[in-house]
Write a protein that holds these residues in place. Structure first.
Motif, PDB file in Angstrom:
ATOM      1  N   THR A 183       2.653   6.643  -5.267  1.00 30.28           N
ATOM      2  CA  THR A 183       3.333   7.574  -5.686  1.00 30.28           C
ATOM      3  C   THR A 183       4.763   7.833  -5.390  1.00 30.28           C
ATOM      4  O   THR A 183       5.237   8.718  -6.277  1.00 30.28           O
ATOM      5  CB  THR A 183       2.773   9.051  -5.157  1.00 30.28           C
ATOM      6  N   LYS A 184       5.060   7.114  -4.609  1.00 27.51           N
ATOM      7  CA  LYS A 184       6.601   7.251  -3.477  1.00 27.51           C
ATOM      8  C   LYS A 184       7.414   8.846  -3.667  1.00 27.51           C
ATOM      9  O   LYS A 184       8.100   8.931  -3.841  1.00 27.51           O
ATOM     10  CB  LYS A 184       7.410   6.394  -4.578  1.00 27.51           C
TER      11      LYS A 184
ATOM     12  N   GLY B 127       2.718   5.284  -0.491  1.00 26.63           N
ATOM     13  CA  GLY B 127       2.421   6.549  -1.436  1.00 26.63           C
ATOM     14  C   GLY B 127       0.302   6.642  -1.984  1.00 26.63           C
ATOM     15  O   GLY B 127       1.147   5.709  -2.707  1.00 26.63           O
ATOM     16  N   LEU B 128      -0.084   7.003  -1.088  1.00 28.18           N
ATOM     17  CA  LEU B 128      -1.917   7.224  -2.323  1.00 28.18           C
ATOM     18  C   LEU B 128      -2.218   8.697  -2.586  1.00 28.18           C
ATOM     19  O   LEU B 128      -2.097   8.991  -1.510  1.00 28.18           O
ATOM     20  CB  LEU B 128      -2.544   5.918  -0.629  1.00 28.18           C
TER      21      LEU B 128
ATOM     22  N   ASP C 284       1.560   9.906   2.319  1.00 27.75           N
ATOM     23  CA  ASP C 284       2.839  10.371   2.656  1.00 27.75           C
ATOM     24  C   ASP C 284       3.751   8.558   2.517  1.00 27.75           C
ATOM     25  O   ASP C 284       3.548   7.778   2.914  1.00 27.75           O
ATOM     26  CB  ASP C 284       3.974  11.158   3.230  1.00 27.75           C
ATOM     27  N   SER C 285       4.409   8.725   1.320  1.00 29.14           N
ATOM     28  CA  SER C 285       5.220   7.490   1.038  1.00 29.14           C
ATOM     29  C   SER C 285       6.584   6.822   2.814  1.00 29.14           C
ATOM     30  O   SER C 285       6.611   8.126   2.807  1.00 29.14           O
ATOM     31  CB  SER C 285       6.389   7.108   0.068  1.00 29.14           C
ATOM     32  N   GLN C 286       6.427   5.714   2.596  1.00 29.03           N
ATOM     33  CA  GLN C 286       7.069   5.861   3.477  1.00 29.03           C
ATOM     34  C   GLN C 286       8.661   4.866   2.954  1.00 29.03           C
ATOM     35  O   GLN C 286       9.092   3.916   2.312  1.00 29.03           O
ATOM     36  CB  GLN C 286       6.648   4.275   4.369  1.00 29.03           C
ATOM     37  N   GLY C 287       9.605   5.572   2.762  1.00 31.48           N
ATOM     38  CA  GLY C 287      10.973   5.443   2.151  1.00 31.48           C
ATOM     39  C   GLY C 287      10.943   5.536   0.911  1.00 31.48           C
ATOM     40  O   GLY C 287      10.565   6.671   0.227  1.00 31.48           O
ATOM     41  N   ASN C 288      10.872   4.007  -0.395  1.00 24.48           N
ATOM     42  CA  ASN C 288      10.917   4.828  -1.013  1.00 24.48           C
ATOM     43  C   ASN C 288       9.995   3.801  -2.055  1.00 24.48           C
ATOM     44  O   ASN C 288       9.428   3.843  -3.311  1.00 24.48           O
ATOM     45  CB  ASN C 288      12.072   3.552  -1.891  1.00 24.48           C
ATOM     46  N   GLY C 289       8.931   3.190  -0.794  1.00 28.43           N
ATOM     47  CA  GLY C 289       7.504   2.728  -1.718  1.00 28.43           C
ATOM     48  C   GLY C 289       7.109   3.027  -1.135  1.00 28.43           C
ATOM     49  O   GLY C 289       6.694   3.890   0.106  1.00 28.43           O
TER      50      GLY C 289
END
Length: 196
Positions: A30-31, A62-63, A55-60
């Motif tokens: 999801t980013k 996310g679920l 939540d995403s971590q940085g630029n990648g």
């Protein structure tokens, strides 16, 4: 599937959900650092839902998992920063299962998953859900590595095609061109646009 790029992907997901009357949806990459309830309502198209997200971590990463709360009841949740597994019960629901994922078209994916499932070993004292989660993490890391390799290859292809287009442009400037060379140029331009 990055939702940070505007409403187009949100509408596309909503259209899929409505068209196929989906009761449970899982979205990876999801980013998004935070999945707001308002965004999820736009994705789902109504307020009859529950969701879990990582939540995403940085630029990648996310679920997101969304489900119709009148058709599915969540029981158990197991999650980490890159894995989300939950169990539950269907309520008055006998709809067929539908799965949309572009990775299924990759030639080596089935062999990769089979290899991990057969050969990945972990201490058996853990619950089965934890073991599945660990195997899925390994599959995900191998898919990411494979994706990086594909990107490197595609970047190499793109550079070769661009060099050939420059060569063709020089030939055309010298007025030594034919219909075949122009067709080759159009084909190369369309490859670059289609793949990228």
């Amino acid at each position: 599937m990055a939702f940070g790029k505007g409403e187009v992907k949100v509408k596309w997901v909503n259209d899929l959900i409505q068209k196929h009357n989906l009761a449970v949806v899982g979205i990876q990459e999801t980013k998004r650092k935070h999945m707001s309830e308002m965004l999820i309502r736009k994705l789902w198209g109504s307020s009859d839902f529950e969701f879990l997200s990582i939540d995403s971590q940085g630029n990648g990463g996310g679920l997101l998992s969304i489900w119709n709360n009148s058709l599915f009841s969540k029981d158990t949740v197991l999650c980490s920063e890159d894995c989300l597994i939950f169990t539950g019960k269907t309520l008055l629901w006998s709809a067929p299962f539908k799965f949309f994922n572009s990775w299924l078209e990759e030639e080596d994916l089935e062999n990769l998953v089979i290899d991990v499932w057969k050969n990945f070993k972990i201490d058996g004292r853990h619950c089965k859900l934890f073991l599945i989660m660990q195997k899925l993490k390994v599959v995900k890391s191998k898919i990411k590595a494979q994706a990086m390799e594909y990107k490197r290859k595609e970047e190499g292809d793109r550079n070769v095609w661009r060099r050939r287009i420059k060569e063709i442009d020089k030939i055309v400037e010298e007025d030594h061109h034919s219909i075949d060379i122009m067709a080759e140029r159009l084909d190369l331009v369309s490859k670059i646009r289609w793949k990228y």
